[in-house]
Design a protein around this motif. Structure first.
Motif, PDB file in Angstrom:
ATOM      1  N   VAL A  97       0.857  -1.174   0.000  1.00 22.72           N
ATOM      2  CA  VAL A  97       0.000   0.000   0.000  1.00 22.72           C
ATOM      3  C   VAL A  97       0.902   1.235   0.000  1.00 22.72           C
ATOM      4  O   VAL A  97       1.805   1.341   0.823  1.00 22.72           O
ATOM      5  N   THR A  98       0.661   2.127  -0.937  1.00 22.72           N
ATOM      6  CA  THR A  98       1.466   3.354  -1.007  1.00 22.72           C
ATOM      7  C   THR A  98       0.926   4.369  -0.004  1.00 22.72           C
ATOM      8  O   THR A  98      -0.153   4.203   0.555  1.00 22.72           O
ATOM      9  N   ILE A  99       1.676   5.445   0.199  1.00 19.86           N
ATOM     10  CA  ILE A  99       1.233   6.485   1.116  1.00 19.86           C
ATOM     11  C   ILE A  99      -0.027   7.169   0.574  1.00 19.86           C
ATOM     12  O   ILE A  99      -0.787   7.787   1.322  1.00 19.86           O
ATOM     13  N   GLU A 100      -0.304   7.009  -0.706  1.00 20.70           N
ATOM     14  CA  GLU A 100      -1.553   7.518  -1.282  1.00 20.70           C
ATOM     15  C   GLU A 100      -2.736   6.587  -0.994  1.00 20.70           C
ATOM     16  O   GLU A 100      -3.862   6.857  -1.430  1.00 20.70           O
ATOM     17  N   GLY A 101      -2.479   5.467  -0.342  1.00 26.63           N
ATOM     18  CA  GLY A 101      -3.543   4.515  -0.049  1.00 26.63           C
ATOM     19  C   GLY A 101      -3.884   3.633  -1.240  1.00 26.63           C
ATOM     20  O   GLY A 101      -4.957   3.039  -1.295  1.00 26.63           O
ATOM     21  N   GLU A 102      -2.950   3.539  -2.178  1.00 30.44           N
ATOM     22  CA  GLU A 102      -3.200   2.713  -3.350  1.00 30.44           C
ATOM     23  C   GLU A 102      -2.446   1.392  -3.250  1.00 30.44           C
ATOM     24  O   GLU A 102      -1.373   1.338  -2.669  1.00 30.44           O
TER      25      GLU A 102
END
Lengths: 496, 496
Positions: free
Chosen positions: A182-187
């Motif tokens: 999970v990226t810091i963008e929530g993706e």
């Protein structure tokens, strides 16, 4: 952008705000905010450094990880991901106004496929639990850090962990096929795949060993390999350290890749022998353990070839394990070197430099000189085959300046490792422990290349900030900026 | 920022300006600007696509590479790096208003160290020249793309090249220890090192296979390995393609890693046999070549184990090479499949998908259906061991729509590869050839992760722009955006 922590008065209010926001998206049991609950998370295996986290979260699912990341991004709260907390470089050290995200509850083995020889597991699955589950197919997961009974695959991915067999079977990066994160963008992004090569940039390799700075692992696909049917180990004594070191180089030069190739000096052998009764020659200046594994025929051939090289290199005694019990006994001393150090010394500091194999003898002589300089003993046990040293500096933290001297001793070992063409870490990571030594290892241009990639994943600097890569200001303050290739040209220096 | 090319009238003036600026910092012989001089650079191995470059530069030294990069950055001229131009995906295709930077003159072997088993070479050194130079130490460089007599190590780094032995010995990324490169800022950065692991982010792995988009290689340190003393190859015939495919899976499942494991279908065998006289069974539906290498004892054991597995899998005939001449003869058909295709068909289009080994039979059946659908023949030769297919689609470019049909056929093979869990390229790279297929392989989030790293190294998009990674707009235009894991959320879409 994460900035300086708020003062204590504000920290209380901030904690309430963040815990409330997290409880709005997570079950109550997944959020710990009281100091008595968060105390167990205040340090990892680098226990000399402690910091109580503001909040600890223990998500049950990837969806919850996304929810946590979204809350933290919106409130600009830094996140420190944590596996089992066995790391030795402080990579999971909390931040006063940050959230610790523990993967402890993400502990399911999702799929085990004997045909493709892969396992898909959640990040909180323990390293050894994978091999235990694969055993019914006669398969196992190769990287075996000494903490393997406790450490998790998520932590192994963060640190690119090795083990005594990594010379032959590789590090985590060589044994992980795919990471879902999970990226810091929530993706959700999947890196890697089951092919030898994949199109696009090889972000899997850059992610493995990135110490929690690029994303939160939610799933790992590992490679499983067949358990070798046989293994035997040679124990060879040398009356001079230099001769033992040369034997290591000779084995490699002869085209032999032992399954394990470990060395201990006399201090180590004398430290472990009373404790383990491994049968080590305590009069030898150095002991080598060389393992062969494979089919019985392969093992027999490798043992014969290694024995011949060790004899030619001047071994004063050679013993070959005759059965599995004896093999485990030969290894028991090496595997218990750390607890043995804890038995003879109140404290010890384990270093992790890596050097070119041909400089082994010279570096050990340098460490011997430092023992006198700092007035501290050092026991040397190491992965000789890949040049990865684990000097154990023995000290007593209750003596006023011994910890400071141990730290200085360790830093000088790392500086020497860089000087002879090696690196400041072989497998334990940089974390907070070795962040200053990074200034000696890399040029400003190289550090900036790291930061550029870090910014690409985490522009707000919320994922495990201030670990692993020193800012250029920090290096400049230390007066340790390494400059190669001419003028230091850096138009927009401390962007990060 | 690189924008649309200027119109032809302006291009002439622009060429004068750029050539002049380059001649101010380089010897005149290093700058080619006349069409008669730049013509040889208008395509690489993907010869169906051609474009004359504005200027070609051939630097003699790293200092000249820095000077070129500085001029191009200041004038905002895109740079296309080029090795030997043997690539098959158009990675070195020029840009109308861009500079081609050829590494042809950077062709020195700088250092060869038998003790550490490494060679330090400039990027323009040919792949085979490294092994030739190492032969006096009984060492060689393992990756052996079929173009190895011509292709250069710099190109191998750009494409992460493989070869028939990569199942056992790995791709370029597994055999390169360090890369020295010039960034678009004109700075020199070294990635990687001689240890198993290095601190900081693993930028070496992300750089290898990045198709010239992150920097210009000026020096490569490669791993050398001992030449196996013996090699033998088994040639096995199968009366059904499916049985041959299962035999491949069985070999791997039995814990055998052959030095080479190649498969040919009947079309391929009948195509090469009259040309090569390799002794192939042209009645068989599929032929497997399985090589073992190592010491004579190791080879004997592996040949026996492989033979048993092949027999159990239903091989209708098995032959084992009895001497080196016979081994080379067995290989000659496989190695000459491409020229043989050129002999029986005016044109052929070589694809490069990779699929999970267990889906081999199903994918080959799918390709057979497509032969009917597109009215074109396809000969299948492939690296069976790692699931890397090289279907050779035979066509005649002089027939009005055959090239278009061949392209559609190829795209459908790649789409099927992704569908069964594989990838669109095994070793040839994406370049311009497969850029549309990348939209099927990756989600928007994954493509954005690639772009974020690309921007970190090259914010002005000057290094080999518009190759390898499709913009999200391009994917959206094709209607092929892959969406997984829920909603496509992309706040700042076409930043790049």
């Amino acid at each position: 952008m994460h900035t300086a922590p708020p003062d204590p008065a504000n920290l209380f209010a901030r904690r309430q705000q963040v815990a409330e926001a997290l409880r709005a998206v997570l079950p109550a049991r997944c959020v710990l905010a009281e100091p008595e609950d968060t105390r167990p998370y205040e340090c990892d295996g680098l226990a000399a450094y402690r910091q109580l986290p503001m909040v600890v979260v223990l998500p049950d699912s990837e969806a919850q990880v996304i929810a946590i990341v979204n809350v933290c991004r919106q409130l600009q709260v830094p996140i420190v991901p944590r596996g089992a907390g066995t790391g030795l470089s402080g990579g999971a050290m909390p931040i006063a106004d940050g959230v610790v995200l523990s993967t402890a509850r993400l502990n399911q083995i999702i799929r085990m496929d004997a045909y493709s020889r892969t396992a898909v597991v959640q990040p909180g699955v323990r390293n050894l639990a994978i091999s235990d589950a694969a055993a019914r197919h006669d398969l196992y997961y190769a990287p075996d850090p000494s903490s393997q009974i406790a450490c998790t695959i998520g932590g192994n991915v963060a640190e690119n962990s090795g083990g005594v067999h990594c010379l032959k079977y590789g590090l985590t990066v060589h044994n992980v096929l795919r990471v879902r994160m999970v990226t810091i963008e929530g993706e959700v992004v999947e890196l890697g795949g089951e092919s030898l090569d994949a199109p696009g940039l090889d972000l899997l390799a850059v992610f493995i060993g990135s110490e929690g700075m690029l994303g939160i692992v939610t799933e790992v696909t590992v490679k499983l390999i067949p358990k070798p049917s046989t293994a035997r180990v040679i124990m060879a004594s040398f009356s001079e350290v230099g001769a033992g070191c040369n034997a290591v180089a000779d084995l490699i030069a002869a085209g032999i890749i032992p399954a394990g190739l470990e060395m201990m000096d006399q201090t180590s052998a004398r430290m472990v022998e009373p404790f383990c009764k491994a049968g080590y020659d305590t009069e030898a200046a150095a002991i080598l353990l060389c393992e062969a594994d494979g089919t019985p025929e392969e093992v027999e051939e490798d043992i014969a070839r290694m024995t011949a090289v060790l004899q030619a290199a001047g071994a004063s005694a050679i013993a070959v394990s005759q059965n599995e019990a004896e093999r485990l006994r030969f290894w028991s001393g090496r595997k218990n070197a750390f607890p043995a150090a804890g038995r003879i010394s109140p404290d010890y500091y384990c270093m992790d430099g890596t050097i070119p194999r041909k400089r082994l003898a010279e570096v050990l002589a340098g460490i011997a000189r430092m023992e006198t300089k700092y007035g501290l003993r050092c026991a040397n046990v190491f992965h000789a085959g890949d040049g990865n040293l684990h000097p154990l500096i023995l000290f007593d933290a209750n003596q006023p300046d011994e910890f400071a001297r141990a730290e200085a001793f360790g830093a000088e070992i790392l500086a020497m490792s860089v000087e002879v063409g090696g690196t400041i870490t072989g497998e334990h990571g940089v974390g907070i422990e070795k962040i200053n030594s990074m200034c000696e290892q890399f040029t400003a241009q190289e550090l900036e290349a790291f930061f550029a990639v870090k910014r690409a994943f985490d522009p707000l600097k919320l994922l495990n900030p201030d670990k692993a890569i020193p800012t250029l200001n920090r290096c400049a303050d230390m007066g340790k900026m390494r400059v190669t290739g001419g003028v230091l040209k850096f138009p927009d220096l401390p962007r990060f």
